[in-house]
Design a protein around this motif. Structure first.
Motif, PDB file in Angstrom:
ATOM      1  N   GLY A  82       0.845  -1.106  -0.021  1.00 52.55           N
ATOM      2  CA  GLY A  82       0.045   0.125   0.124  1.00 52.55           C
ATOM      3  C   GLY A  82       0.772   1.281  -0.081  1.00 52.55           C
ATOM      4  N   LEU A  83       2.127   1.047  -0.456  1.00 52.18           N
ATOM      5  CA  LEU A  83       3.010   2.370  -0.337  1.00 52.18           C
ATOM      6  C   LEU A  83       3.115   2.804  -1.785  1.00 52.18           C
ATOM      7  N   LEU A  84       3.072   4.093  -1.961  1.00 52.79           N
ATOM      8  CA  LEU A  84       3.334   4.612  -3.333  1.00 52.79           C
ATOM      9  C   LEU A  84       2.460   3.722  -4.258  1.00 52.79           C
ATOM     10  N   THR A  85       1.309   3.397  -4.131  1.00 51.10           N
ATOM     11  CA  THR A  85       0.719   2.554  -5.145  1.00 51.10           C
ATOM     12  C   THR A  85       0.553   3.066  -6.427  1.00 51.10           C
ATOM     13  N   ARG A  86       0.083   4.398  -6.550  1.00 47.68           N
ATOM     14  CA  ARG A  86       0.019   4.992  -7.818  1.00 47.68           C
ATOM     15  C   ARG A  86       1.433   5.008  -8.890  1.00 47.68           C
ATOM     16  N   VAL A  87       2.222   5.333  -8.209  1.00 45.28           N
ATOM     17  CA  VAL A  87       3.718   5.204  -8.832  1.00 45.28           C
ATOM     18  C   VAL A  87       4.139   3.771  -9.126  1.00 45.28           C
ATOM     19  N   ALA A  88       3.741   2.805  -8.010  1.00 40.13           N
ATOM     20  CA  ALA A  88       4.137   1.434  -8.490  1.00 40.13           C
ATOM     21  C   ALA A  88       3.123   0.938  -9.624  1.00 40.13           C
TER      22      ALA A  88
END
Length: 130
Positions: A82-88
């Motif tokens: 759930g960290l930096l989901t859009r970037v990932a």
């Protein structure tokens, strides 16, 4: 038969009431799946390189193979946690577009391996994540 329908109705009501939780489970599952695929690609860079070299990309296959493995490893972990989901998710988009248009499109829809359909599904789920 009635119990199966009642169980389905309960599941449907749960999903409707907890749509945010449902999307979280999809995101976690997608992240873990991408991470697992990254582990496979990292261990089998030669097979990824072979797939890439059959395409018509004007870049080095070695660079693409390493990017695919690292994008799936790092992006999958970030999505699952759930960290930096859009970037990932955005880091995965070039990989999936390449998989669709460079690697699997020549097999066509509903081929024996169904890799094209699966790649399109994963791309769709990533679009929901962004």
């Amino acid at each position: 038969m009635e119990t199966l329908l009642s169980q389905w109705a309960k599941l449907t009501r749960f999903v409707e009431r907890n749509s945010d939780l449902t999307f979280e489970f999809i995101r976690i599952y997608l992240g873990l799946g991408l991470f697992a695929k990254g582990v496979y690609f990292a261990g089998h860079l030669g097979s990824v390189l072979t797939l890439v070299e059959h395409g018509t990309l004007p870049v080095s296959g070695v660079i693409v193979a390493h990017y695919v493995a690292m994008a799936h490893l790092a992006g999958g972990l970030l999505l699952a946690s759930g960290l930096l989901t859009r970037v990932a998710a955005l880091a995965q988009v070039p990989v999936l577009l390449g998989a669709i248009f460079v690697v699997h499109l020549r097999d066509g829809l509903f081929g024996a391996s169904e890799n094209l359909e699966f790649a399109v599904l994963v791309l769709f789920l990533l679009a929901l994540t962004v």
